[in-house]
Design an enzyme around this catalytic site. Structure first.
Site, PDB file in Angstrom:
ATOM      1  N   ASP A 320      20.188 -31.931   1.645  1.00  0.00           N
ATOM      2  CA  ASP A 320      21.218 -32.435   0.765  1.00  0.00           C
ATOM      3  C   ASP A 320      20.548 -33.535  -0.076  1.00  0.00           C
ATOM      4  O   ASP A 320      19.500 -34.047   0.302  1.00  0.00           O
ATOM      5  CB  ASP A 320      22.319 -33.000   1.667  1.00  0.00           C
ATOM      6  CG  ASP A 320      23.253 -33.923   0.947  1.00  0.00           C
ATOM      7  OD1 ASP A 320      23.874 -33.455  -0.010  1.00  0.00           O
ATOM      8  OD2 ASP A 320      23.361 -35.086   1.343  1.00  0.00           O
ATOM      9  N   THR A 322      22.267 -36.597  -2.103  1.00  0.00           N
ATOM     10  CA  THR A 322      22.773 -37.958  -1.979  1.00  0.00           C
ATOM     11  C   THR A 322      22.898 -38.372  -0.520  1.00  0.00           C
ATOM     12  O   THR A 322      23.616 -37.731   0.243  1.00  0.00           O
ATOM     13  CB  THR A 322      24.156 -38.063  -2.650  1.00  0.00           C
ATOM     14  OG1 THR A 322      24.102 -37.324  -3.863  1.00  0.00           O
ATOM     15  CG2 THR A 322      24.526 -39.490  -2.913  1.00  0.00           C
ATOM     16  N   ASP A 513      24.052 -35.498   5.351  1.00  0.00           N
ATOM     17  CA  ASP A 513      24.678 -36.730   5.822  1.00  0.00           C
ATOM     18  C   ASP A 513      26.194 -36.751   5.652  1.00  0.00           C
ATOM     19  O   ASP A 513      26.871 -37.480   6.353  1.00  0.00           O
ATOM     20  CB  ASP A 513      24.128 -37.929   5.046  1.00  0.00           C
ATOM     21  CG  ASP A 513      24.586 -37.896   3.599  1.00  0.00           C
ATOM     22  OD1 ASP A 513      24.330 -36.878   2.936  1.00  0.00           O
ATOM     23  OD2 ASP A 513      25.230 -38.849   3.144  1.00  0.00           O
TER      24      ASP A 513
HETATM   25  P1  ADP Z   1      25.297 -34.305  -2.392  1.00  0.00           P
HETATM   26  O1  ADP Z   1      25.562 -32.875  -2.103  1.00  0.00           O
HETATM   27  O2  ADP Z   1      24.092 -34.494  -3.236  1.00  0.00           O
HETATM   28  O3  ADP Z   1      25.281 -35.182  -1.184  1.00  0.00           O
HETATM   29  P2  ADP Z   1      28.090 -34.689  -2.968  1.00  0.00           P
HETATM   30  O4  ADP Z   1      28.432 -33.274  -2.692  1.00  0.00           O
HETATM   31  O5  ADP Z   1      28.498 -35.718  -2.006  1.00  0.00           O
HETATM   32  O6  ADP Z   1      26.518 -34.841  -3.291  1.00  0.00           O
HETATM   33  O7  ADP Z   1      28.666 -35.040  -4.395  1.00  0.00           O
HETATM   34  C1  ADP Z   1      28.427 -34.152  -5.442  1.00  0.00           C
HETATM   35  C2  ADP Z   1      28.981 -34.682  -6.721  1.00  0.00           C
HETATM   36  O8  ADP Z   1      30.397 -34.737  -6.638  1.00  0.00           O
HETATM   37  C3  ADP Z   1      28.526 -36.062  -7.032  1.00  0.00           C
HETATM   38  O9  ADP Z   1      27.326 -36.067  -7.745  1.00  0.00           O
HETATM   39  C4  ADP Z   1      29.676 -36.588  -7.872  1.00  0.00           C
HETATM   40  O10 ADP Z   1      29.530 -36.152  -9.190  1.00  0.00           O
HETATM   41  C5  ADP Z   1      30.878 -35.901  -7.286  1.00  0.00           C
HETATM   42  N1  ADP Z   1      31.584 -36.721  -6.294  1.00  0.00           N
HETATM   43  C6  ADP Z   1      31.748 -36.478  -4.990  1.00  0.00           C
HETATM   44  N2  ADP Z   1      32.485 -37.415  -4.393  1.00  0.00           N
HETATM   45  C7  ADP Z   1      32.782 -38.311  -5.347  1.00  0.00           C
HETATM   46  C8  ADP Z   1      33.523 -39.544  -5.392  1.00  0.00           C
HETATM   47  N3  ADP Z   1      34.097 -40.066  -4.300  1.00  0.00           N
HETATM   48  N4  ADP Z   1      33.626 -40.164  -6.554  1.00  0.00           N
HETATM   49  C9  ADP Z   1      33.058 -39.679  -7.658  1.00  0.00           C
HETATM   50  N5  ADP Z   1      32.357 -38.550  -7.690  1.00  0.00           N
HETATM   51  C10 ADP Z   1      32.227 -37.868  -6.574  1.00  0.00           C
HETATM   52 MG    MG Z   2      25.217 -36.249   0.817  1.00  0.00          MG
END
Ligand code: ADP
Ligand code: MG
Length: 622
Positions: A320, A322, A513
């Site tokens: 993943d 973030t 995570d």
């Molecule tokens: P990753 O898969 O890289 O961990 P997430 O799936 O957690 O990322 O988030 C993907 C995208 O969704 C983020 O880049 C953001 O654009 C959007 N996003 C998710 N949760 C939030 C939030 N609480 N506030 C704003 N944007 C969000």
């Molecule tokens: Mg993540």
């Protein structure tokens, strides 16, 4: 009196009691061997080895007979029981005791390894912090759950474990109560409904009034969570048990043939003793115990031996972005207005909607606003769209904050925005129109690039699965050397990506995570959660946890998993050859029962030593 109760307490622990039995048996065997060599055993049946036969052998005989009679299954214990009976029939008490002792030792090690991995689960559970967000004087404070009194208000964010027992005062959500009830479907809850510590909040946020102090619930919570984590865990089927039916048939044939060929009962019974697959029985559990112990020292908690076995076959590792490849502590770089609304208002709406968010991006937005001296408005109807964004009503306005894909799927027209390399852009829509954008950036973990390189050297390809947009994902991926990227993934897209790899015959490990990673952690052959950054849901769904969020442990994990499999295979190959050799010696009368039992022992010791070398195994780095 005190001594008595201490002894009773000691013996109540099954593992310790078994260890004591095994130790007493070992002592009796040493004594028997010494007295036997000095010719001091007289009459023959007064052999101290009887202690081992009774303490270790009787339970084995009992299990073998009841298994055969009631369940019609043949396990390795049938072979051992045959060997014990054959030895006693020949008045070879030392040999009988020794065989029983080895079998009991194998069982003890296995229980010990189960106990170790149970300990691992408890450690995992204990990592879910024992804190509560209590609202005092209108401000949210994070305090130890034990310091929260009855009647206080506690806030619970999406994906968090409910810290105390209480009743919902405000907000609504659904709650996964499987740790309590075993019921897999989340239950919807609103104001007035009871919530219980240890259950997991899903996508809403709520404030609750505490009805029970923590000491009255937290131990129970731990117990519940361990039990939930334990459920659905499969024990490794012992290799020796898988083969037992064939081995029993084989030993019967060889024994009969030996008897028919040589007309020598003693020789036929010796075959039976020597055939007992002690080294074989020890081959797997000793290697698993040693591997789990080694990994615990290196900051990797492992739930069970099976997941290590799967890890050895993994050839794709999905990360993943973030919070996993990046540190998950983003900060706001800039706020832009895309219309007439002022930048301050854009940030105010975004921060208020995000004030109940558990997501690193959401937290960064609200804390930036508070640092600037703003006070967030109370969001109503707060909802998370996992991997997309959040929606809430702020001051009567409908606010949505999230990715372009998320807003698009809510029917909001999305303008094109620029994204500086390596940053993430979050759009802010108020009443159905995009009004602004917040740009955030997050540091890539310093050890990520090196980890990716070494993982590849160890034979697995890395890919990135992220909910973020293409440009941001590409920038992070290329900075750590990951070539394959799937961006804009919803949680179910991550699961789909893993499934399609699996359908192509790949064995996939997922490292993540967030709440959005939990389904893919479960789908992957091996799921690994970040211990520090990880949400409770992710830790609960994973097979292993990286304690210090330390990606550089991954190559060691790969190395150790394959070393463990190599140990198990080499132990099995060795013990089969060794047994065959010993049986041949017995068939041709070269060794008698006592020498046979000793040859036998040497094989078992070799296996144990070989396995325990794993405890100290370290990858050689070039
Ligand atoms: P990753 O898969 O890289 O961990 P997430 O799936 O957690 O990322 O988030 C993907 C995208 O969704 C983020 O880049 C953001 O654009 C959007 N996003 C998710 N949760 C939030 C939030 N609480 N506030 C704003 N944007 C969000
Ligand atoms: Mg993540």
């Amino acid at each position: 009196m005190k001594l008595c109760s201490a002894i009773v307490g000691f013996l109540k622990d099954g593992l310790r009691r078994d260890a004591l039995l095994v130790a007493v048996s070992a002592a009796s065997l040493v004594l028997s061997f010494a007295m036997g060599s000095a010719g001091m055993i007289d009459p023959e049946w007064a052999d101290p080895a009887w202690a081992a036969i009774v303490l270790c052998g009787v339970p084995i005989l009992y299990d073998a007979v009841t298994g055969l009679v009631f369940r019609h299954d043949i396990k390795a214990d049938v072979l051992v029981a045959m060997a014990i009976v054959a030895s006693v029939a020949m008045s070879e008490f030392f040999a009988a005791g020794e065989v029983a002792f080895i079998m009991a030792l194998g069982g003890l090690l296995e229980d010990w390894s189960a106990d170790r991995s149970r300990q691992g689960i408890e450690d995992l559970v204990a990592m879910v912090p024992d804190t509560a967000r209590v609202i005092r004087g209108g401000r949210e404070e994070t305090v130890p759950a034990s310091s929260v009194g009855i009647g206080e208000r506690v806030r619970v964010l999406p994906g968090e474990t409910v810290p105390l027992d209480g009743r919902i005062a405000e907000g609504s959500t659904s709650i996964d109560q499987s740790s309590l009830t075993g019921e897999p479907m989340p239950v919807d809850k609103g104001a007035g409904d009871g919530v219980y510590s240890g259950t997991v909040n899903q996508l809403g946020a709520f404030d609750m009034e505490v009805t029970e102090r923590s000491e009255d619930s937290s131990f129970q919570r731990l117990v519940r969570m361990v039990e939930a984590a334990d459920a659905g865990r499969t024990r490794i089927v012992r290799t020796a048990d898988r083969w037992a039916t064939w081995l029993v048939a084989l030993v019967a044939v060889i024994t009969v043939v030996t008897y028919v060929a040589f007309r020598d009962l003693s020789r036929a019974l010796t075959v039976m003793i020597v055939f007992c697959p002690c080294a074989f029985i020890l081959a797997t559990p000793t290697a698993v115990v040693a591997a789990i112990g080694n990994l615990a020292k290196h900051g990797i908690l492992v739930r069970d031996g099976d997941s290590l076995e799967s890890m050895a076959g993994v050839d794709r590792i999905a990360f993943d972005k973030t919070g996993t490849v990046t540190e998950g502590r983003p900060s706001v770089v800039s706020v832009a207005s895309l219309g007439e609304m002022s930048r301050d208002d854009v940030l105010m709406y975004a921060a208020s909607a995000e004030s109940r968010s558990e997501h690193p991006l959401g937290k960064a937005i609200s804390s930036r606003f508070e640092e600037d001296g703003g006070t967030v408005g109370e969001p109503q109807d707060f909802r998370v769209s996992v991997g997309g964004g959040v929606s809430a009503v702020v001051g009567g306005h409908d606010v949505k904050v999230g990715s372009a894909r998320f807003l698009g799927s809510e029917g909001i027209p999305v303008p094109r925005t620029d994204c500086p390399p390596g940053s993430t852009v979050v759009l802010v829509a108020v009443d159905g129109t995009v009004r602004g954008a917040v740009t955030l950036s997050d540091r890539v973990r310093p050890d990520a690039a090196d980890a990716v390189r070494r993982i590849r050297e160890n034979g697995a390809e890395c890919i990135m699965l992220t909910g973020d947009a293409e440009a941001a994902a590409e920038a992070v991926a290329s900075s750590v050397g990951i070539r394959e990227v799937r961006a804009d993934c919803r949680p179910e897209d991550k699961v789909g990506a893993i499934r399609s790899l699996q359908e192509d015959g790949r064995r996939v490990c997922m490292v993540g995570d967030g709440i959005n990673d939990a389904p893919s952690l479960k789908t992957a052959d091996v799921g690994i959660a970040m211990g520090g950054a990880g949400s409770g849901i992710a830790v609960g769904a994973a097979d292993m946890v990286l304690v210090g969020d330390d990606l550089s442990r991954m190559p060691h994990l790969q190395f150790l998993a394959s070393s463990m499999m190599f140990k198990i295979r080499s132990n099995i190959a060795f013990s089969m050859c060794w047994n065959m050799m010993a049986v041949s010696l017995a068939v041709f009368g070269i060794v008698g029962p006592v020498a046979g039992a000793i040859v036998h022992n040497v094989g078992s010791v070799a296996v144990v030593v070989n396995s325990f070398l794993l405890l100290a195994a370290k990858e050689k780095r070039c």
